[in-house]
Write a protein that holds these residues in place. Structure first.
Motif, PDB file in Angstrom:
ATOM      1  N   LYS A  11      47.648  27.587  42.985  1.00 36.00           N
ATOM      2  CA  LYS A  11      46.636  26.719  42.937  1.00 36.00           C
ATOM      3  C   LYS A  11      46.258  26.866  44.221  1.00 36.00           C
ATOM      4  CE  LYS A  11      47.212  24.143  38.980  1.00 36.00           C
ATOM      5  NZ  LYS A  11      47.921  22.590  38.190  1.00 36.00           N
ATOM      6  N   GLY A  12      47.571  26.946  45.111  1.00 33.40           N
ATOM      7  CA  GLY A  12      47.344  27.006  46.526  1.00 33.40           C
ATOM      8  C   GLY A  12      46.784  27.946  47.516  1.00 33.40           C
ATOM      9  N   ARG A  13      47.007  29.471  46.669  1.00 39.98           N
ATOM     10  CA  ARG A  13      46.818  30.743  47.217  1.00 39.98           C
ATOM     11  C   ARG A  13      44.493  30.411  47.171  1.00 39.98           C
ATOM     12  NH1 ARG A  13      46.149  36.663  44.185  1.00 39.98           N
ATOM     13  NH2 ARG A  13      44.699  37.633  45.457  1.00 39.98           N
ATOM     14  N   LEU A  14      44.284  29.710  45.876  1.00 40.21           N
ATOM     15  CA  LEU A  14      42.908  29.352  45.779  1.00 40.21           C
ATOM     16  C   LEU A  14      42.058  28.131  46.606  1.00 40.21           C
ATOM     17  CD1 LEU A  14      42.552  29.420  41.652  1.00 40.21           C
ATOM     18  CD2 LEU A  14      42.424  31.436  43.123  1.00 40.21           C
ATOM     19  N   GLU A  15      43.377  27.209  47.085  1.00 35.59           N
ATOM     20  CA  GLU A  15      42.885  26.111  47.552  1.00 35.59           C
ATOM     21  C   GLU A  15      41.768  26.668  48.760  1.00 35.59           C
ATOM     22  OE1 GLU A  15      41.537  22.586  47.888  1.00 35.59           O
ATOM     23  OE2 GLU A  15      43.126  23.259  46.573  1.00 35.59           O
ATOM     24  N   GLY A  16      40.568  26.125  49.694  1.00 29.72           N
ATOM     25  CA  GLY A  16      40.119  26.308  49.789  1.00 29.72           C
ATOM     26  C   GLY A  16      39.020  28.132  49.935  1.00 29.72           C
ATOM     27  N   LEU A  17      38.877  28.778  49.354  1.00 21.82           N
ATOM     28  CA  LEU A  17      38.317  30.159  48.799  1.00 21.82           C
ATOM     29  C   LEU A  17      37.241  30.184  48.782  1.00 21.82           C
ATOM     30  CD1 LEU A  17      41.381  32.246  47.487  1.00 21.82           C
ATOM     31  CD2 LEU A  17      40.574  32.316  50.475  1.00 21.82           C
ATOM     32  N   GLU A  18      36.429  30.565  48.945  1.00 28.66           N
ATOM     33  CA  GLU A  18      34.886  30.274  48.690  1.00 28.66           C
ATOM     34  C   GLU A  18      34.156  31.984  47.687  1.00 28.66           C
ATOM     35  OE1 GLU A  18      32.526  27.596  51.138  1.00 28.66           O
ATOM     36  OE2 GLU A  18      32.493  29.526  51.678  1.00 28.66           O
ATOM     37  N   ALA A  19      33.319  31.802  47.240  1.00 34.77           N
ATOM     38  CA  ALA A  19      33.383  33.408  46.668  1.00 34.77           C
ATOM     39  C   ALA A  19      31.497  33.316  46.455  1.00 34.77           C
ATOM     40  CB  ALA A  19      33.347  33.534  44.850  1.00 34.77           C
ATOM     41  N   VAL A  20      31.486  34.946  46.350  1.00 32.23           N
ATOM     42  CA  VAL A  20      29.627  34.792  46.536  1.00 32.23           C
ATOM     43  C   VAL A  20      29.244  34.754  45.085  1.00 32.23           C
ATOM     44  CG1 VAL A  20      27.995  36.940  47.259  1.00 32.23           C
ATOM     45  CG2 VAL A  20      29.912  35.909  48.828  1.00 32.23           C
ATOM     46  N   HIS A  21      28.046  34.453  44.220  1.00 27.43           N
ATOM     47  CA  HIS A  21      27.757  34.761  43.354  1.00 27.43           C
ATOM     48  C   HIS A  21      26.586  35.559  43.374  1.00 27.43           C
ATOM     49  CE1 HIS A  21      30.471  32.070  41.443  1.00 27.43           C
ATOM     50  NE2 HIS A  21      31.001  31.754  43.024  1.00 27.43           N
ATOM     51  N   SER A  22      25.956  36.481  42.458  1.00 26.49           N
ATOM     52  CA  SER A  22      24.650  37.316  42.108  1.00 26.49           C
ATOM     53  C   SER A  22      24.710  36.946  40.899  1.00 26.49           C
ATOM     54  CB  SER A  22      24.947  38.887  43.121  1.00 26.49           C
ATOM     55  OG  SER A  22      24.420  39.278  42.844  1.00 26.49           O
ATOM     56  N   TYR A  23      23.674  37.046  40.547  1.00 29.23           N
ATOM     57  CA  TYR A  23      22.979  37.055  39.112  1.00 29.23           C
ATOM     58  C   TYR A  23      22.456  38.837  39.082  1.00 29.23           C
ATOM     59  CZ  TYR A  23      19.135  37.908  35.676  1.00 29.23           C
ATOM     60  OH  TYR A  23      18.204  38.318  34.348  1.00 29.23           O
ATOM     61  N   PHE A  24      22.475  39.495  40.040  1.00 33.58           N
ATOM     62  CA  PHE A  24      22.139  41.120  39.512  1.00 33.58           C
ATOM     63  C   PHE A  24      23.611  41.835  39.687  1.00 33.58           C
ATOM     64  CE2 PHE A  24      19.254  38.924  42.555  1.00 33.58           C
ATOM     65  CZ  PHE A  24      18.208  39.161  41.416  1.00 33.58           C
ATOM     66  N   TRP A  25      24.781  41.135  40.366  1.00 35.24           N
ATOM     67  CA  TRP A  25      26.142  41.775  39.861  1.00 35.24           C
ATOM     68  C   TRP A  25      26.199  41.356  38.311  1.00 35.24           C
ATOM     69  CZ3 TRP A  25      29.262  45.009  41.562  1.00 35.24           C
ATOM     70  CH2 TRP A  25      30.648  44.560  41.318  1.00 35.24           C
ATOM     71  N   SER A  26      25.809  40.732  37.899  1.00 39.30           N
ATOM     72  CA  SER A  26      26.048  40.535  36.517  1.00 39.30           C
ATOM     73  C   SER A  26      25.304  41.164  36.387  1.00 39.30           C
ATOM     74  CB  SER A  26      25.689  38.718  36.158  1.00 39.30           C
ATOM     75  OG  SER A  26      24.855  38.567  36.325  1.00 39.30           O
ATOM     76  N   ARG A  27      24.074  41.887  35.352  1.00 47.20           N
ATOM     77  CA  ARG A  27      23.268  42.651  35.567  1.00 47.20           C
ATOM     78  C   ARG A  27      23.856  43.981  35.208  1.00 47.20           C
ATOM     79  NH1 ARG A  27      22.874  37.996  34.110  1.00 47.20           N
ATOM     80  NH2 ARG A  27      21.421  37.690  32.419  1.00 47.20           N
ATOM     81  N   ARG A  28      24.634  44.056  36.639  1.00 48.82           N
ATOM     82  CA  ARG A  28      25.265  45.171  37.095  1.00 48.82           C
ATOM     83  C   ARG A  28      26.404  46.209  36.836  1.00 48.82           C
ATOM     84  NH1 ARG A  28      26.496  49.564  41.008  1.00 48.82           N
ATOM     85  NH2 ARG A  28      27.983  50.143  41.012  1.00 48.82           N
ATOM     86  N   ARG A  29      27.600  44.832  36.461  1.00 51.99           N
ATOM     87  CA  ARG A  29      28.642  44.952  36.092  1.00 51.99           C
ATOM     88  C   ARG A  29      27.972  45.306  34.221  1.00 51.99           C
ATOM     89  NH1 ARG A  29      33.103  40.931  36.381  1.00 51.99           N
ATOM     90  NH2 ARG A  29      34.198  42.733  35.398  1.00 51.99           N
TER      91      ARG A  29
END
Length: 318
Positions: A156-174
Motif C-alpha cells: 500500500k505504501g509503495r503504491l500511494e501516489g503512483l499514476e498509470a498510463v491506460h490505452s485501449y490499443f495496448w489491451s488489444r495488442r496484449r
C-alpha cells in the motif's frame, strides 16, 4: 414489494429482485438501488423485462449515460445512441466474420475496467442479455476494493501516489491485435491514479487492468511487472465470481471498484447478443457529449476501421 438483496459473497456482489425496473421509479426506490449498487459493486438482475428504451431509461438513475462511439464504416444496429454493442453480431444480425473486429474483441476477455483508457472515466455499466449462447459466455467479476484492503501495508505504501498510463490499443495488442509498441505510443492514452477512493462507498480501490500499460516515472519493464502483479492479486479466486445469462438478465458493475472479463464461448458458432449502457464517473470533469467517438476518430486505424495495411497484418496474425 420490498427490494430483496441476496449477497453472492461477504463483501462483493449481490442478486437483486423485488422491483419492476421497466417502469419509472420514485426517488426513494432509486436511492435504495444506488445505495445497494455502491455497497456491493456488482448486482445481478434476473428476467428484467427491459427493452432498449427502458434499459437506457433505467440507467439514467445512476447519472449521465454516455453516447456509444460511432465507428467510421461500421453502422450501429442499436436502436438507442447510448447502447454499446457488446455482441458478436453484424448489422444484419449474423455472427461476425470480420477478422479485424473478431481479433479486436478478444481484448474483452482480459481483466479490465471499461473506459479506463479515457481521461473521463466510467462508473456503472449495465449489460443486458438479449440472446445467450447455450454454452459459456459468462462475465467474470473481481473485487478491487477488498483486494486493496487486503494488500500488505508495505505494498500500500509503495503504491500511494503512483499514476498509470491506460490505452485501449495496448489491451488489444496484449490480446493479439497486431499493433506495434510504437503505434500504441502514437495513439490516445489517459493517466489515472493506481489507488483512488470509491466515491459511492468511501472505500479505497485499485484502478488497474488490461488497459494499464505503464507506471508514470517507473522503468517500463518494472512498471509492467507491477501492473501484472496487481491484476493477479485482484483476480485471486476469493475475490472473483461469474454470472451466466439467460435473455432478460442484466448485470450492473461499477468500473471504479471492480474488474471484469468476458468468459469463453465459441463466438464463431453461437450468437451472443449483449447490449451495454455506460454511466460517467460522477466526479469526472466536463467532457464532450461524444468523447468516445472523438477518441476513436483521432486514433486512426482501429479494429473497427482498419486501413488496408492493417487489414493485411490482421489476416496474417489470424
Amino acid at each position: 414489494m420490498a427490494i430483496r438483496v441476496e449477497p453472492l459473497s461477504e463483501r462483493f456482489g449481490a442478486e437483486v429482485s423485488g422491483v419492476d425496473i421497466t417502469r419509472p421509479l420514485d426517488r426513494q426506490t432509486q436511492r435504495e438501488i444506488i445505495d445497494i449498487q455502491n455497497k456491493w459493486g456488482v448486482t445481478v438482475w434476473r428476467d428484467t423485462g427491459l427493452d432498449d428504451a427502458s434499459h437506457v431509461a433505467f440507467s439514467r438513475i445512476f447519472g449521465h449515460v454516455e453516447l456509444a462511439p460511432r465507428h467510421s464504416g461500421k453502422p450501429s444496429r442499436m436502436s438507442e445512441p447510448e447502447l454499446f454493442d457488446a455482441s458478436n453480431l453484424d448489422l444484419a444480425g449474423n455472427i461476425v466474420d470480420n477478422e479485424s473486429i473478431r481479433l479486436g474483441a478478444k481484448g474483452n476477455r482480459l481483466w479490465h475496467s471499461d473506459s479506463s483508457f479515457m481521461q473521463v472515466r466510467s462508473a456503472q455499466a449495465l449489460l443486458l442479455c438479449h440472446e445467450a449462447p447455450p454454452h459459456g459466455g459468462p462475465t467474470w467479476f473481481a473485487d478491487t476494493r477488498s483486494a486493496y484492503e487486503d494488500l500488505p501495508q508495505a505494498m500500500k505504501g509503495r503504491l500511494e501516489g503512483l499514476e498509470a498510463v491506460h490505452s485501449y490499443f495496448w489491451s488489444r495488442r496484449r490480446a493479439g491485435y497486431p499493433y506495434t509498441e510504437e503505434e500504441v505510443d502514437a495513439k490516445p492514452q489517459a493517466i489515472h491514479p493506481l489507488i483512488h477512493i470509491h466515491a459511492g462507498s468511501g472505500r479505497k480501490a485499485l484502478f488497474v487492468g488490461a488497459h494499464t500499460r505503464d507506471i508514470v516515472g517507473m522503468d517500463r519493464e518494472e512498471g509492467r511487472k507491477l501492473i501484472d502483479e496487481l491484476v493477479e492479486w485482484c483476480t485471486q479466486p476469493h475475490y472473483v465470481f461469474a454470472v451466466h445469462y439467460k435473455p432478460g438478465d442484466m448485470t450492473i458493475w461499477d468500473n471504479l471498484c471492480s474488474l471484469h472479463r468476458g468468459g469463453e464461448y465459441d463466438d464463431t458458432l453461437y450468437r451472443r447478443d449483449m447490449r451495454r449502457t455506460t454511466v460517467r464517473d460522477p466526479l469526472a470533469p466536463p467532457a464532450a457529449i461524444d468523447h468516445f467517438t472523438k477518441m476513436f476518430s483521432a486514433a486512426g486505424d482501429t479494429p473497427f476501421s482498419p486501413g488496408d495495411a492493417m487489414k493485411e497484418r490482421v489476416l496474417a496474425a489470424g
